[in-house]
Design a protein around this motif. Structure first.
Motif, short mmCIF file in Angstrom:
data_model
loop_
_atom_site.label_atom_id
_atom_site.label_comp_id
_atom_site.label_asym_id
_atom_site.label_seq_id
_atom_site.Cartn_x
_atom_site.Cartn_y
_atom_site.Cartn_z
N LEU A 172 0.82 -1.21 0.00
CA LEU A 172 0.00 0.00 0.00
C LEU A 172 0.86 1.27 0.00
O LEU A 172 0.60 2.21 -0.77
N VAL A 173 1.87 1.29 0.84
CA VAL A 173 2.72 2.48 0.94
C VAL A 173 3.51 2.69 -0.34
O VAL A 173 3.54 3.79 -0.91
N TRP A 186 -5.79 1.95 -0.87
CA TRP A 186 -5.26 1.83 -2.24
C TRP A 186 -5.86 2.91 -3.14
O TRP A 186 -5.15 3.59 -3.88
N GLN A 187 -7.16 3.04 -3.05
CA GLN A 187 -7.84 4.03 -3.90
C GLN A 187 -7.54 5.45 -3.46
O GLN A 187 -7.50 6.38 -4.27
N THR A 202 -2.49 10.54 -0.36
CA THR A 202 -3.18 11.30 0.68
C THR A 202 -3.68 10.38 1.79
O THR A 202 -3.51 10.66 2.99
N ALA A 203 -4.30 9.26 1.41
CA ALA A 203 -4.83 8.32 2.39
C ALA A 203 -3.71 7.66 3.18
O ALA A 203 -3.82 7.46 4.40
N ILE A 204 -2.63 7.33 2.51
CA ILE A 204 -1.50 6.70 3.19
C ILE A 204 -0.87 7.66 4.20
O ILE A 204 -0.55 7.29 5.34
N ALA A 205 -0.70 8.91 3.81
CA ALA A 205 -0.09 9.90 4.70
C ALA A 205 -0.95 10.15 5.93
O ALA A 205 -0.43 10.43 7.03
N ARG A 236 2.58 4.45 -8.10
CA ARG A 236 1.52 4.70 -9.10
C ARG A 236 1.40 6.18 -9.44
O ARG A 236 0.79 6.53 -10.46
N ALA A 237 2.00 7.04 -8.63
CA ALA A 237 2.01 8.47 -8.94
C ALA A 237 3.10 8.82 -9.95
O ALA A 237 3.14 9.95 -10.44
N ARG A 238 3.95 7.85 -10.29
CA ARG A 238 5.06 8.08 -11.21
C ARG A 238 4.71 7.56 -12.60
O ARG A 238 3.83 6.69 -12.75
#
Length: 667
Positions: A370-371, A465-466, A470-473, A377-379
């Protein structure tokens, strides 16, 4: 272990009088499948029925079991299609096409080294696989395959099946009869088999190519083919690389496996339910330990190392005679040797932080996916870690969102042991260890993290995941926080390994491959890469300490071997069926086919393309097969096709499956 696009057709024809033509090879390729997690299998009916090993389906069987319904202990049979149950994590791959992309890969990396070489190679692989998959990533998988350690690169295109359902599996006491004492030995008396079914659009997959069963099986001396996906061999490694395996990698792996086995054995002894929960992990550890011990013993044989040194010296002497070749290649062996020194320095950090010896928990594996997934996926696709490219995401997401149960108490025990190992390897005063544990003990932090996590909830994983970065942070889940905290150090040692070890080995192995091609041409097969290979051989026993070992065992021997105590206890179904079975029915057999781990579940076929057996093991002599093949004593161990049919019919009353397995191939 020949690739299907470069078969030694003349050698097979000269030795056995059979020519595998293009039509035969095409059928074999499309009738064989790979279990993405690490096994082989094959289609055995036109309605998507798949044959593999009991131990290849064991994780699925365990995941579908509970304290009330233990399919590992009791077996499973779907009497009707409606009773076939989906496996949470199994993906099947059918190889459809092989394309040579050597020029594209080598052009992209020409003149580069270190991090630049790695980045360029990752980028070209991502571009090639993305173009191959196109808009069909749910049904298409593509991998760039490194052959001859960089001598050739092929693009393998697969048809992907992610809806795979359990149809039949015998009781573990029969599928793994003899347990660890009999493992990698012969005679064997196991029905190590399972039947799965591939589904598409909610219906059984319709397949053109499959292997029908031959009830008579192969006869002694008969030509046999094994088609499967051998995992990894190291037959073409340099002497320096083999010495690293012998002195560092295998030694440390075996020590870790031995300690894990002790922990799992102790946990299993605490209750029948804990034994059920730990069974899959314990099987994996025991099997891995025995296999790697055989590899270590092979490398400790002075004769093997002397042989490898002689082969390497002969190749280097060949290079020295050609000034142009020497100018390109002569420094390759020294560069690889230097990379081994780098690896020895970083190995403790790499194994604990990146490979995960220090964080043995499904919760942590999920958190890391997840992290890292949020970051990667942002790359752009070409700049991601390989496991997060668009082409790789379907299988990763299948694992990430698996409905397989997690057992908090088991995860706590495993994590405690691995955190203790982390502290042991790196030292109490190591900054990374302090960052992970603070002033607490491994037991304390493991208890707190497992009690506080919500990652056992699939919906929570999907939300994270979705939600991306932002969610991970924002997450306060203890395992997400741990993964965030340790990822910089883990990434740093991974980059060090990939830049200064892996990239150096890869670049210089390409040069050595050029020398080997100049010396031998393409008349040798590449090292195994968990991609489809064909091995040809025959049914034949061997001599052991002056005694002949016959190639077959029989049902009668199974009942003679049974003691009533594990691992030689027969399940009630087999005790009740004894009078219905032919005692002289061949049960297991051995062949001279060349296999390695990953070939488990491979079909053994005859020249007519019929199933005569099912690979499930090798003998003890073949454990050195990672480094060489010896036709005198190396043997493949397989279940006999007739034994499978008799067991289904007379033990389990699965006449409908017998009928399906014996449908003749009309193509």
């Amino acid at each position: 272990m020949w690739t299907l696009d470069h078969l030694p057709v003349q050698a097979i024809e000269q030795q056995y009088g059979f020519t595998p033509d293009a039509a035969w090879t095409d059928k074999v390729m499309h009738a064989s499948v790979r279990i993405a997690g690490g096994c082989s299998a094959s289609f055995v009916s036109p309605t998507g029925l798949v044959l593999s090993n009991h131990h290849c389906a064991l994780s699925c069987v365990e995941q579908l079991s509970s304290i009330k319904k233990d399919f590992v202990k009791d077996g499973f049979l779907a009497a009707t299609p409606a009773q076939e149950v989906r496996c949470p994590e199994i993906e099947l791959n059918r190889l459809d096409r092989i394309s040579d992309v050597t020029n594209e890969v080598k052009t992209a990396t020409a003149g580069l080294s270190g991090a630049q070489f790695r980045d360029a190679q990752n980028a070209i692989k991502a571009r090639l696989t993305a173009a191959c998959v196109g808009d069909n990533k749910t049904t298409t998988r593509c991998d760039v395959v490194d052959l001859y350690h960089g001598g050739r690169y092929d693009l393998y295109q697969y048809h992907r099946y992610q809806d795979v359902r359990l149809v039949f599996v015998p009781e573990k006491s029969l599928g793994f009869f003899g347990g660890d004492p009999d493992n990698f030995n012969f005679p064997r008396y196991a029905i190590d088999m399972s039947l799965l079914r591939a589904y598409e659009n909610g219906k059984p997959a319709v397949v053109k190519d499959y292997f029908p069963f031959n009830p008579a099986g192969a006869q002694e001396g008969e030509l046999t083919f094994v088609i499967g996906n051998p995992g990894r061999t190291q037959r073409l490694l340099t002497v320096a690389q083999l010495e690293t395996q012998r002195d560092i990698s295998l030694q440390h792996l075996l020590l870790n496996m031995a300690q894990l086995r002790g922990m799992l054995t102790q946990y299993s002894a605490e209750s029948p339910e804990k034994a059920r929960i730990a069974a899959t992990d314990l099987f994996y550890v025991e099997n891995t330990y025995k296999g790697r011990l055989g590899q270590l013993q092979a490398l400790q044989d002075p004769a093997l190392i002397a042989q490898k040194q002689q082969q390497e010296q002969a190749l280097r002497a060949f290079v020295a005679k050609d000034p142009a070749l020497s100018a390109r290649v002569s420094g390759a062996w020294d560069a690889i040797a230097k990379a081994q020194t780098v690896y020895r320095d970083i190995e403790p950090d790499y194994q604990t932080k990146e490979i995960g010896i220090g964080f043995n928990s499904q919760y942590f594996k999920i958190a890391r996916m997840l992290v890292r997934g949020a970051d990667e996926r942002a790359r752009p696709d070409e700049q991601r870690l390989a496991e997060f490219t668009e082409a790789a995401l379907p299988q990763l997401e299948q694992r990430l969102f698996s409905t397989a149960p997690l057992y908090p108490d088991f995860e706590r025990v495993k994590l405690t042991a691995s955190l203790t190992k982390l502290r042991e390897i790196l030292g109490t005063d190591d900054p990374f260890v302090k960052q992970v544990l603070g002033k607490q003990s491994p037991e304390e932090v493991a208890r707190q993290w497992v009690a506080g996590t919500r990652l056992g909830d699939v919906a929570q994983r999907q939300s994270l995941w979705q939600g991306g970065k932002t969610a991970i942070a924002a997450s306060t889940d203890p395992f997400i926080m741990l993964a965030r905290r340790v990822d910089p150090a883990a990434r740093a040692v991974r980059m060090k390994y990939e830049d200064d070890v892996e990239a150096v080995e890869q670049k210089n192995a390409e040069l050595i491959a050029q020398a080997r091609f100049a010396q031998l041409g393409d008349k040798t097969y590449p090292d195994a890469t968990f991609t489809m290979r064909l091995s040809y051989g025959e049914v034949r026993g061997w001599s052991e300490r002056g005694h002949e070992v016959p190639p077959f065992t029989h049902f009668a021997g199974l009942y003679d071997r049974a003691t009533g105590a594990e691992p030689f206890a027969l399940p009630p179904t087999w005790i009740a069926a004894q009078s219905r079975l032919n005692p002289q029915q061949r049960m297991d057999f051995v062949t001279t086919n060349d296999i390695i781990g990953g070939n488990s579940g491979s079909p053994v076929i005859n020249r007519q393309g019929q199933i005569v057996g099912l690979v499930f093991d090798s003998n003890i002599h073949a454990l050195g097969g990672a480094f060489y093949y010896d036709p005198v004593s190396n043997r493949t161990v397989a279940v006999h096709s007739g034994a499978i049919l008799q067991a289904l019919q007379y033990v389990y009353g699965a006449d409908h499956l017998v009928q399906e397995l014996t449908v003749p191939d009309m193509h």
